[in-house]
Design an enzyme around this catalytic site. Structure first.
Site, PDB file in Angstrom:
ATOM      1  CG  ASP A  20       8.811  37.828   0.226  1.00 17.62           C
ATOM      2  OD1 ASP A  20       9.250  38.774  -0.447  1.00 17.62           O
ATOM      3  OD2 ASP A  20       7.669  37.812   0.711  1.00 17.62           O
ATOM      4  CG  ASP A  73       4.519  40.401  -1.140  1.00 17.48           C
ATOM      5  OD1 ASP A  73       5.074  40.226  -0.051  1.00 17.48           O
ATOM      6  OD2 ASP A  73       5.014  41.053  -2.067  1.00 17.48           O
ATOM      7  CB  THR A  76       5.909  44.333   3.301  1.00 15.21           C
ATOM      8  OG1 THR A  76       5.297  43.098   2.912  1.00 15.21           O
ATOM      9  CG2 THR A  76       7.209  44.484   2.556  1.00 15.21           C
ATOM     10  CB  THR A  77       1.949  42.159   6.131  1.00 16.05           C
ATOM     11  OG1 THR A  77       1.963  41.802   4.750  1.00 16.05           O
ATOM     12  CG2 THR A  77       0.529  42.273   6.606  1.00 16.05           C
TER      13      THR A  77
END
Length: 543
Positions: free
Chosen positions: A390, A64, A97-98
């Site tokens: 998520d 994550d 997010t990545t």
């Protein structure tokens, strides 16, 4: 340092560092790219995990993006801005997010090539902003409407968000839990507050033992062994008041001269506690959740009356109980009436993984629900919890917005294609910046292919070819490496995840690009060995 008639004049503290011009830009871009490359290998369903060990030796295993960046001890100021992107993305939409960090890193890499061609940072910034605005327009055209009642599609969104996060083959069951939980807590105005879903982690059992409770799970056991373990047709009182004799606000002394007076005093205390418990009994309540303390004697009276009681329940849990059972939180015991009570079909104490927990189940229309996650080890349960968070967030976002886009790198390839067309109509030097933005978009499908062990160039060529033929939803099939329709495959993401990622990445890239001077003050804090801290650098994590 400035010269005045040949005499040096010190402007900054001795030991301060200043980097200016191209050197400052190069240093900032390098730091930001290093952060992006650190999380890049975790992108997509085939992404690898990172093991992070903190100073105390605690281990976190995750892929994550935001968790990795929070756990890494980052010093460089430009690198910290990349962490901020991930945090913002996580707070706004909970996923992607990545993607946001990798995009920002690639935008800066492309900008570096333009800077070497003597293109001014302001021109690049203007081009990037235009491209980001245009990209959002294109995404809205690509988006597909989804009904909040379409459970199958919502499940697919949850599965896409969980893929690659340790949920393994149980993704389908977990996605179903996430969709049911979100649908239960939707407010009348269509808004979704994920805080109304309590996620409890318990080590033991397998992932498939995870369950959804239509009500609340509180990690506490009943107060007294003589209280009932199970209460059916529970009438629940929520008290934000202690069931004990309170001390007076002002200092007071009581003079007792004989044993009889002392006994009378103690009898009076007992009578007052008994009266408090009788007050609760008179309303018909058979379950009490108290936010404050409960006297030992009061516990005895409550047990005698057969009332299931918990004390020192957290404020957040009390609010969720109120939403789940329809009870009102009462701040004065004297004000408690039968109308303030909530209802639940069953309140029961059960042992899960060696811990006694209280289950409040079978609520009529609970606006607060609980999910219990199970897994073989603590690391599995922690990663499962991140995956579930998520999934809950993205399902919540789709229920609110009702818009989704295909996944698998499809929107990025389409954006790159359309932005190149748009760049040709702009002209001037901004055109080069918009083209660079389009080029940066393709880092997502490239990274997905690389992490799946596929050839980047072959994959990108195949995807571009499909998109040029008008197949807007063509994305990368991770198993075969072919370009296929992602909407048909059910690989879908909320529109807000993509728009937020592009906006955040563009804004951060522009901000870092516009910095041409870094003035670092001398550190005053000495380390444990009495040494002064080194000037802020990236540390050795990124070598």
């Amino acid at each position: 340092m400035a010269g005045l008639g040949g005499t040096p004049v010190l402007i900054l503290k001795e030991g301060s560092q200043r980097t200016a011009g191209r050197e400052a830009q190069r240093s900032n871009i390098m730091a930001a790219k290093a952060v992006a490359s650190a999380v890049r290998t975790t992108l997509g369903p085939k992404g690898m995990d990172k093991m992070l060990v903190d100073t105390l030796g605690d281990v976190v295993i995750t892929n994550d993006g935001v968790t990795i960046l929070k756990e890494m001890d980052i010093e460089h100021p430009a690198a910290k801005m990349m962490v901020e992107i991930a945090k913002t993305q996580d707070e706004e939409v909970g996923d992607g997010t990545t993607t946001a960090v990798v995009l920002a890193g690639e935008l800066l890499k492309q900008a570096e090539l333009l800077l070497e061609q003597e293109i001014h940072p302001t021109v690049i910034a203007t081009g990037y902003r235009d491209a980001a605005t245009k990209a959002i327009e294109i995404l809205k055209d690509l988006a597909v409407k989804v009904s909040p009642d379409d459970e199958e599609l919502l499940k697919k969104i949850a599965i896409t968000a969980m893929t690659g996060k340790g949920s393994g083959n149980a993704r389908g069951e977990l996605a179903e839990l996430a969709v049911k939980a979100v649908k239960a807590i939707v407010d009348e105005d269509g808004s979704v507050d994920i805080d109304n879903i309590t996620v409890e982690k318990k080590v033991g059992g397998s992932i498939t033992d995870s369950q959804l409770i239509h009500g609340m799970v509180i990690d506490k056991e009943r107060l007294h062994p003589n209280m009932p373990k199970k209460v059916k047709n529970a009438k629940i009182a929520l008290l934000n008041a202690p069931i004990e004799i309170e001390k007076t606000e002002v200092d007071a002394k009581i003079e007792i001269t004989s044993p009889d007076q002392l006994q009378a005093f103690l009898d009076q205390e007992e009578a007052m506690l008994k009266e408090m418990v009788n007050k609760i009994v008179s309303t018909g309540a058979n379950v009490v959740f108290c936010q404050k303390g409960i006297d030992d004697l009061a516990q005895h009276f409550l047990a005698k009356a057969g009332i299931y009681t918990l004390r020192r329940v957290k404020k957040s849990d009390m609010e969720k109980l109120a939403r789940a059972t329809g009870a009102r939180i009462v701040t004065s015991l004297h004000e408690l009436t039968p109308n303030d009570l909530g209802k639940a079909g069953l309140v029961e104490e059960r042992k899960i993984a060696g811990d006694d927990m209280t289950f409040v189940e079978e609520c009529e229309n609970p606006k607060s629900v609980s999910i219990i996650l199970r897994g073989g080890t603590e690391h599995v349960v922690d990663e499962l919890n991140r995956a579930m968070e998520d999934a809950l967030r993205v399902v919540g976002v789709v229920v609110e917005d009702g818009m989704l886009v295909p996944g698998g790198g499809a929107p990025e390839v389409e954006l790159a294609l359309r932005l190149r067309e748009y760049a040709a109509t702009v002209g001037g030097r901004e055109q080069l910046a918009i083209e660079a933005f389009a080029e940066a978009m393709e880092i997502i499908p490239k990274t997905l292919a690389e992490n799946a062990g596929l050839d980047q160039i072959d994959t990108l060529v195949a995807l571009r070819s499909k998109h040029e033929k008008g197949m807007k939803a063509a994305g990368l099939d991770m198993e075969t490496g072919e370009a296929v329709d992602m909407l048909e495959r059910g690989v879908v993401e909320p529109l807000r995840v993509k728009t937020q990622a592009i906006n955040s990445a563009a804004e951060a890239a522009v901000m870092i690009l516009r910095i041409d001077d870094v003035i670092a003050s001398k550190s005053t804090g000495a380390g444990k060995e009495g040494k002064e801290k080194e000037p802020s650098g990236m540390g050795e994590d990124f070598d």
